[in-house]
Design a protein around this motif. Sequence first.
Motif, PDB file in Angstrom:
ATOM      1  N   ILE A   7       0.865  -1.179   0.000  1.00 13.13           N
ATOM      2  CA  ILE A   7       0.000   0.000   0.000  1.00 13.13           C
ATOM      3  C   ILE A   7       0.898   1.224   0.000  1.00 13.13           C
ATOM      4  CG2 ILE A   7      -1.757   1.308   1.244  1.00 13.13           C
ATOM      5  CD1 ILE A   7      -2.629  -1.353   2.540  1.00 13.13           C
ATOM      6  N   VAL A   8       0.704   2.099  -0.967  1.00 17.16           N
ATOM      7  CA  VAL A   8       1.476   3.339  -1.028  1.00 17.16           C
ATOM      8  C   VAL A   8       0.614   4.447  -0.434  1.00 17.16           C
ATOM      9  CG1 VAL A   8       2.742   4.941  -2.486  1.00 17.16           C
ATOM     10  CG2 VAL A   8       2.592   2.522  -3.132  1.00 17.16           C
ATOM     11  N   GLY A   9       0.972   4.877   0.773  1.00 15.82           N
ATOM     12  CA  GLY A   9       0.236   5.935   1.449  1.00 15.82           C
ATOM     13  C   GLY A   9      -0.288   5.485   2.794  1.00 15.82           C
ATOM     14  N   ALA A  10       0.033   6.254   3.841  1.00 12.88           N
ATOM     15  CA  ALA A  10      -0.392   5.926   5.200  1.00 12.88           C
ATOM     16  C   ALA A  10      -1.332   6.984   5.761  1.00 12.88           C
ATOM     17  CB  ALA A  10       0.821   5.749   6.121  1.00 12.88           C
ATOM     18  N   GLY A  11      -2.190   7.520   4.878  1.00 13.13           N
ATOM     19  CA  GLY A  11      -3.317   8.319   5.351  1.00 13.13           C
ATOM     20  C   GLY A  11      -4.437   7.390   5.783  1.00 13.13           C
ATOM     21  N   ILE A  12      -5.621   7.946   5.996  1.00 16.26           N
ATOM     22  CA  ILE A  12      -6.685   7.119   6.561  1.00 16.26           C
ATOM     23  C   ILE A  12      -7.160   6.046   5.589  1.00 16.26           C
ATOM     24  CG2 ILE A  12      -8.657   8.560   5.906  1.00 16.26           C
ATOM     25  CD1 ILE A  12      -9.655   7.955   8.883  1.00 16.26           C
ATOM     26  N   VAL A  13      -7.155   6.304   4.289  1.00 10.81           N
ATOM     27  CA  VAL A  13      -7.574   5.271   3.335  1.00 10.81           C
ATOM     28  C   VAL A  13      -6.551   4.136   3.332  1.00 10.81           C
ATOM     29  CG1 VAL A  13      -8.024   4.761   0.912  1.00 10.81           C
ATOM     30  CG2 VAL A  13      -8.923   6.861   1.922  1.00 10.81           C
ATOM     31  N   GLY A  14      -5.277   4.473   3.269  1.00 13.62           N
ATOM     32  CA  GLY A  14      -4.248   3.438   3.316  1.00 13.62           C
ATOM     33  C   GLY A  14      -4.258   2.667   4.616  1.00 13.62           C
ATOM     34  N   ALA A  15      -4.471   3.363   5.734  1.00 12.36           N
ATOM     35  CA  ALA A  15      -4.498   2.701   7.040  1.00 12.36           C
ATOM     36  C   ALA A  15      -5.696   1.771   7.160  1.00 12.36           C
ATOM     37  CB  ALA A  15      -4.528   3.746   8.154  1.00 12.36           C
ATOM     38  N   ALA A  16      -6.863   2.222   6.682  1.00 11.13           N
ATOM     39  CA  ALA A  16      -8.060   1.374   6.728  1.00 11.13           C
ATOM     40  C   ALA A  16      -7.867   0.129   5.869  1.00 11.13           C
ATOM     41  CB  ALA A  16      -9.278   2.168   6.266  1.00 11.13           C
ATOM     42  N   CYS A  17      -7.256   0.300   4.697  1.00 12.33           N
ATOM     43  CA  CYS A  17      -7.003  -0.850   3.826  1.00 12.33           C
ATOM     44  C   CYS A  17      -5.998  -1.799   4.467  1.00 12.33           C
ATOM     45  CB  CYS A  17      -6.486  -0.373   2.467  1.00 12.33           C
ATOM     46  SG  CYS A  17      -7.733   0.449   1.437  1.00 12.33           S
ATOM     47  N   ALA A  18      -4.948  -1.255   5.068  1.00 11.74           N
ATOM     48  CA  ALA A  18      -3.951  -2.102   5.720  1.00 11.74           C
ATOM     49  C   ALA A  18      -4.591  -2.952   6.806  1.00 11.74           C
ATOM     50  CB  ALA A  18      -2.836  -1.233   6.312  1.00 11.74           C
ATOM     51  N   ARG A  19      -5.461  -2.361   7.593  1.00  7.59           N
ATOM     52  CA  ARG A  19      -6.133  -3.095   8.672  1.00  7.59           C
ATOM     53  C   ARG A  19      -7.045  -4.183   8.101  1.00  7.59           C
ATOM     54  NH1 ARG A  19     -11.066  -2.605  11.679  1.00  7.59           N
ATOM     55  NH2 ARG A  19     -10.790  -3.378  13.825  1.00  7.59           N
ATOM     56  N   ALA A  20      -7.853  -3.825   7.096  1.00  6.85           N
ATOM     57  CA  ALA A  20      -8.787  -4.795   6.521  1.00  6.85           C
ATOM     58  C   ALA A  20      -8.038  -5.966   5.886  1.00  6.85           C
ATOM     59  CB  ALA A  20      -9.682  -4.115   5.482  1.00  6.85           C
ATOM     60  N   PHE A  21      -6.958  -5.682   5.168  1.00  5.31           N
ATOM     61  CA  PHE A  21      -6.195  -6.745   4.518  1.00  5.31           C
ATOM     62  C   PHE A  21      -5.493  -7.629   5.550  1.00  5.31           C
ATOM     63  CE2 PHE A  21      -5.378  -3.608   0.774  1.00  5.31           C
ATOM     64  CZ  PHE A  21      -6.711  -3.683   0.419  1.00  5.31           C
ATOM     65  N   ALA A  22      -4.913  -7.008   6.568  1.00  9.54           N
ATOM     66  CA  ALA A  22      -4.205  -7.789   7.586  1.00  9.54           C
ATOM     67  C   ALA A  22      -5.165  -8.696   8.340  1.00  9.54           C
ATOM     68  CB  ALA A  22      -3.488  -6.850   8.558  1.00  9.54           C
ATOM     69  N   LEU A  23      -6.346  -8.187   8.678  1.00  8.33           N
ATOM     70  CA  LEU A  23      -7.345  -9.001   9.374  1.00  8.33           C
ATOM     71  C   LEU A  23      -7.818 -10.161   8.501  1.00  8.33           C
ATOM     72  CD1 LEU A  23      -9.488  -6.244  11.128  1.00  8.33           C
ATOM     73  CD2 LEU A  23      -8.053  -7.966  12.254  1.00  8.33           C
ATOM     74  N   ALA A  24      -7.743  -9.988   7.184  1.00  9.23           N
ATOM     75  CA  ALA A  24      -8.148 -11.051   6.252  1.00  9.23           C
ATOM     76  C   ALA A  24      -7.042 -12.059   5.999  1.00  9.23           C
ATOM     77  CB  ALA A  24      -8.611 -10.434   4.933  1.00  9.23           C
ATOM     78  N   GLY A  25      -5.877 -11.827   6.588  1.00  2.33           N
ATOM     79  CA  GLY A  25      -4.787 -12.794   6.457  1.00  2.33           C
ATOM     80  C   GLY A  25      -3.742 -12.480   5.410  1.00  2.33           C
ATOM     81  N   PHE A  26      -3.825 -11.314   4.765  1.00  3.05           N
ATOM     82  CA  PHE A  26      -2.827 -10.949   3.757  1.00  3.05           C
ATOM     83  C   PHE A  26      -1.562 -10.416   4.438  1.00  3.05           C
ATOM     84  CE2 PHE A  26      -6.835 -10.436   1.366  1.00  3.05           C
ATOM     85  CZ  PHE A  26      -6.549 -11.182   0.236  1.00  3.05           C
ATOM     86  N   SER A  27      -0.411 -10.650   3.816  1.00  3.36           N
ATOM     87  CA  SER A  27       0.815  -9.993   4.259  1.00  3.36           C
ATOM     88  C   SER A  27       0.852  -8.608   3.620  1.00  3.36           C
ATOM     89  CB  SER A  27       2.042 -10.812   3.876  1.00  3.36           C
ATOM     90  OG  SER A  27       2.114 -11.008   2.479  1.00  3.36           O
ATOM     91  N   VAL A  28       0.997  -7.585   4.451  1.00  2.00           N
ATOM     92  CA  VAL A  28       0.804  -6.196   4.022  1.00  2.00           C
ATOM     93  C   VAL A  28       2.039  -5.372   4.359  1.00  2.00           C
ATOM     94  CG1 VAL A  28      -0.618  -4.127   4.264  1.00  2.00           C
ATOM     95  CG2 VAL A  28      -1.678  -6.397   4.440  1.00  2.00           C
ATOM     96  N   LEU A  29       2.496  -4.589   3.390  1.00  3.96           N
ATOM     97  CA  LEU A  29       3.556  -3.611   3.605  1.00  3.96           C
ATOM     98  C   LEU A  29       3.034  -2.245   3.200  1.00  3.96           C
ATOM     99  CD1 LEU A  29       6.504  -2.750   4.177  1.00  3.96           C
ATOM    100  CD2 LEU A  29       7.020  -3.306   1.780  1.00  3.96           C
ATOM    101  N   VAL A  30       3.092  -1.282   4.117  1.00  3.78           N
ATOM    102  CA  VAL A  30       2.664   0.092   3.839  1.00  3.78           C
ATOM    103  C   VAL A  30       3.906   0.957   3.667  1.00  3.78           C
ATOM    104  CG1 VAL A  30       1.318   2.068   4.630  1.00  3.78           C
ATOM    105  CG2 VAL A  30       0.599  -0.254   5.243  1.00  3.78           C
ATOM    106  N   LEU A  31       3.963   1.687   2.556  1.00  8.52           N
ATOM    107  CA  LEU A  31       5.053   2.608   2.280  1.00  8.52           C
ATOM    108  C   LEU A  31       4.538   4.039   2.370  1.00  8.52           C
ATOM    109  CD1 LEU A  31       6.610   0.866  -0.861  1.00  8.52           C
ATOM    110  CD2 LEU A  31       7.202   0.511   1.548  1.00  8.52           C
ATOM    111  N   GLU A  32       5.189   4.868   3.152  1.00  5.43           N
ATOM    112  CA  GLU A  32       4.769   6.253   3.333  1.00  5.43           C
ATOM    113  C   GLU A  32       5.987   7.158   3.190  1.00  5.43           C
ATOM    114  OE1 GLU A  32       3.558   9.794   3.832  1.00  5.43           O
ATOM    115  OE2 GLU A  32       2.008   8.238   3.753  1.00  5.43           O
TER     116      GLU A  32
END
Length: 394
Positions: A7-32
């Motif tokens: 995920i490129v971007g750690a604003g609220i949309v990126g943060a919400a996506c990171a949480r949803a993906f992680a809870l679903a079992g995906f390995s997630v890397l956020v770049l900000e």
Amino acid sequence: MSNDVIIVGAGIVGAACARAFALAGFSVLVLERGTTAGGTSSACEGNLLVSDKGPGHELVLAQFASRLWSSTAADLRAELGDTFPSIEFERKGGLVVATTADGAESLLAFAADQRGARVDARVVDAAEMLELEPDLNPAVAAGVFYPDDAQVQPTIATEALMASARRNGARLLENTEVTGGLFDDAGALIGVSTNRGPQRASRVLIAAGPWSGDVARRIGLSLPVRPRRGELLVTSRMRHRIFHKVYDADYVGAVGSDDRALQTSSVVESTAGGTVLIGSSRQQVEFDSSLRVDVLTEVAAKALRLFPFLATAAVMRSYGGFRPFMPDHLPAIGEDPRMPGLWHASGHEGAGIGLSLATAELLRDLFLGRTPEVDPSPYSPARATLAPHLELVA
């Protein structure tokens, strides 16, 4: 190391996506490129609105998001505990008023259309408006109350979503700037190059708000996201005298306008800290963050039409931010039709705080191959209204 999604971007949309993906079992890397909530998400009011949206696809997404916020606020509080600051979620309701006869006619017609789309839009008379807001100017011509409108503290909400994402396995690299794309032999995107080296993933999601167009260009595509500047005033602390989000019906027109010139309207509300936020403006000035005293003067003058007592309030500070404007007024949510592996979650204009959770849920379901609760096709980057803008960048 390869990830399921970057995920490129750690604003609220990126943060919400990171949480949803992680809870679903995906390995997630956020770049900000900066720090979490360092851009638009810390330079706005934290609106969670249905009142400013007419019948259509954005309203559908906002209604879905409205249902998600109550449960997510409770989940974050339970997960992060009392030591984490409150996100200040409050379903305070919104009161939209018209200050002229012509404005009243337009407001009531707009509310009637919304009720046809299952929005709880309650016409209130003068006595009811003053019961809701005793310090409101009694000369207002008409009012509509929206009990579903809500508010969060946007910076804290972003930080909370990111903290939850990290607790559930997501990784965050701040001060990390994307410089280009990584591709396989077939031309599919398989990661990004950064100032800290290459990062690989099965999917790359651009969620960089008004800077998403720049990130897309670095990867090799155009994305028609433009910055739209907004300015706000903050008073010093005072006795609680404003109990809902109160705004002039002109705000709805400003939200939906394509005009690049300055537009202002009255948006006034109290915060949990005792200050009053006064907005708002919209103006396309690229990324020019210069202080504009004339804009703030116009914003303040319009606020006095709603709450005359503010004439004696002390202004503590002003701030502004950039909203990601899209030419058809809908966010781009989904896979890019031109480049396998590239996904978008951007272009929410001034509604990104409110729509963040719905955006994340929709993308999570698409990643999982499930049918989302909301039809994703109107927000797809492949939609016809975006086709003229989606050209390859040489």
